[in-house]
Design an enzyme around this catalytic site. Structure first.
Site, PDB file in Angstrom:
ATOM      1  N   HIS A  95      12.612 -28.369  -8.921  1.00  0.00           N
ATOM      2  CA  HIS A  95      13.659 -28.648  -7.938  1.00  0.00           C
ATOM      3  C   HIS A  95      14.732 -29.551  -8.537  1.00  0.00           C
ATOM      4  O   HIS A  95      14.439 -30.413  -9.378  1.00  0.00           O
ATOM      5  CB  HIS A  95      13.084 -29.342  -6.706  1.00  0.00           C
ATOM      6  CG  HIS A  95      11.947 -28.600  -6.078  1.00  0.00           C
ATOM      7  ND1 HIS A  95      12.024 -27.281  -5.706  1.00  0.00           N
ATOM      8  CD2 HIS A  95      10.687 -28.996  -5.750  1.00  0.00           C
ATOM      9  CE1 HIS A  95      10.873 -26.896  -5.179  1.00  0.00           C
ATOM     10  NE2 HIS A  95      10.045 -27.920  -5.198  1.00  0.00           N
ATOM     11  N   GLU A 113       9.318 -34.452  -3.754  1.00  0.00           N
ATOM     12  CA  GLU A 113       8.262 -34.197  -2.784  1.00  0.00           C
ATOM     13  C   GLU A 113       6.962 -34.866  -3.223  1.00  0.00           C
ATOM     14  O   GLU A 113       6.883 -35.433  -4.318  1.00  0.00           O
ATOM     15  CB  GLU A 113       8.048 -32.687  -2.621  1.00  0.00           C
ATOM     16  CG  GLU A 113       7.599 -31.988  -3.882  1.00  0.00           C
ATOM     17  CD  GLU A 113       7.645 -30.461  -3.745  1.00  0.00           C
ATOM     18  OE1 GLU A 113       8.653 -29.932  -3.224  1.00  0.00           O
ATOM     19  OE2 GLU A 113       6.686 -29.803  -4.175  1.00  0.00           O
ATOM     20  N   HIS A 170       6.181 -27.514 -11.550  1.00  0.00           N
ATOM     21  CA  HIS A 170       4.955 -27.615 -10.764  1.00  0.00           C
ATOM     22  C   HIS A 170       4.622 -26.291 -10.093  1.00  0.00           C
ATOM     23  O   HIS A 170       5.487 -25.416  -9.961  1.00  0.00           O
ATOM     24  CB  HIS A 170       5.093 -28.703  -9.690  1.00  0.00           C
ATOM     25  CG  HIS A 170       6.165 -28.406  -8.686  1.00  0.00           C
ATOM     26  ND1 HIS A 170       7.495 -28.716  -8.897  1.00  0.00           N
ATOM     27  CD2 HIS A 170       6.126 -27.809  -7.468  1.00  0.00           C
ATOM     28  CE1 HIS A 170       8.216 -28.333  -7.857  1.00  0.00           C
ATOM     29  NE2 HIS A 170       7.402 -27.776  -6.969  1.00  0.00           N
ATOM     30  N   ARG A 190      12.712 -20.879  -9.470  1.00  0.00           N
ATOM     31  CA  ARG A 190      11.506 -20.287 -10.046  1.00  0.00           C
ATOM     32  C   ARG A 190      11.652 -20.170 -11.555  1.00  0.00           C
ATOM     33  O   ARG A 190      12.619 -19.600 -12.054  1.00  0.00           O
ATOM     34  CB  ARG A 190      11.230 -18.904  -9.449  1.00  0.00           C
ATOM     35  CG  ARG A 190      10.831 -18.907  -8.002  1.00  0.00           C
ATOM     36  CD  ARG A 190      10.250 -17.547  -7.575  1.00  0.00           C
ATOM     37  NE  ARG A 190      10.263 -17.448  -6.122  1.00  0.00           N
ATOM     38  CZ  ARG A 190      11.202 -16.805  -5.423  1.00  0.00           C
ATOM     39  NH1 ARG A 190      12.169 -16.182  -6.048  1.00  0.00           N
ATOM     40  NH2 ARG A 190      11.147 -16.774  -4.116  1.00  0.00           N
TER      41      ARG A 190
END
Length: 313
Positions: A95, A113, A170, A190
């Site tokens: 991200h 996150e 991740h 992705r």
């Protein structure tokens, strides 16, 4: 002043399953991958299901009743809370941070996150970081598809917690259910998707160039020092405190008296049940419930046997 319980929304995902039914949800898809518990995003809004604000979305509540959030500033509600059912491996992804997302994703927030492992199969694994020492090495290993050499696998068990800042490569592995607390963003790049095809036989889109641009090299694992605090019948584990959110696990076994001192508190019940008592009013909660305590909520009491993930800013 009362706890505001929210009706989550659900997202169909190629890697999703049916395990979210264990939280008491009537899921809409055979491949339900995500429960958006607290959501105020253009791609999904959770809705208040009790009290004076019943029927309002979290976004509407934020816009029209900022007093419930301590009158804090901001053009959008800052957090998004999800429960994810990884019935299959998720794509390997990364991200962007706020600065990159603002420029490249039409003003979207970046996405830092964190994950709390609610449950998982034995020997379940996540991808957490990478082994490239330089960006040149990262580019070469991605180009040559040396995924086994590049990706860093970590075995997980229920109760584990991981902080995943923007720029971290991740992926959640098969057989894992997590609660995710994140910035209010839906931007994902992705890197690799196991050459998996969607329901129409198409390979899912990859975002290689953007992934390379935002990935932190080398990867540095954040070492967490989680210290439990005991308050009568409640044990509080402070899991993370970062610029974007604070997250705690509350393990209730008995009765505890507390005071709400944050702009707001988001509470997700991941095990058990209990009662919240406030000004003589009793609110029952159980596994799968999600409720918000407003900024001026003040003193309250919890009683029961349950586990909750609590977040704020």
């Amino acid at each position: 002043m009362e706890p505001l319980f929210f009706e989550p929304i659900f997202k169909e995902r190629i890697w999703g399953g049916k395990n979210l039914t264990s939280f008491g949800y009537d899921i809409p898809f055979n491949q339900t991958g995500e429960c958006w518990a607290f959501a105020a995003h253009s791609n999904g809004q959770s809705v208040v299901k009790n009290g004076a604000y019943k029927g309002l979305s979290l976004g509407e509540l934020w816009e029209k009743h900022r007093e419930l959030f301590g009158n804090i500033a901001g053009d959008r509600f800052p957090l998004l809370t999800k429960i994810l059912d990884a019935n299959q491996d998720l794509s390997v992804q990364v991200h962007p941070n706020d600065e990159y997302a603002k420029i490249h994703e039409n003003g979207e927030l970046g996405k830092t996150e964190c994950w709390y492992i609610i449950d998982c199969k034995e020997n379940a694994e996540i991808i957490y970081g990478h082994h490239a020492k330089t960006q040149e090495e990262l580019i070469r290993m991605i180009k040559d598809e040396e995924w086994d050499k590049l990706l860093r696998s970590v075995k997980v068990k229920p109760g584990d917690f991981f902080y995943v800042p923007s720029g971290t490569i991740h992926a959640i592995g098969e057989g894992i259910i997590i609660l995710e607390t994140q910035q209010n963003s839906d931007t994902t790049y992705r890197v690799y998707d196991y050459n998996r095809k969607d329901s129409e036989g198409n390979l899912r889109e990859l975002h290689i160039q953007k992934s390379i641009e935002v990935t932190e090299v080398p990867f540095t694992e954040n070492k967490l020092n989680i210290q439990p605090e005991k308050i009568a019948g409640l044990t509080i584990d402070s899991l993370i405190e970062c610029p974007y959110f604070t997250v705690q696990k509350w393990e209730l076994d008995g009765t505890a008296s507390l005071k709400q001192q944050k702009p707001f508190l988001l509470a997700s019940v991941i095990h058990g049940e209990g009662e919240l008592i406030h000004n003589g009013n009793h609110s029952f909660f159980k596994k799968g419930d999600h409720f918000l305590l407003p900024g001026e909520f003040g003193e309250f009491e919890l009683t029961g046997k349950s586990e909750l993930i609590i977040s704020s800013i």
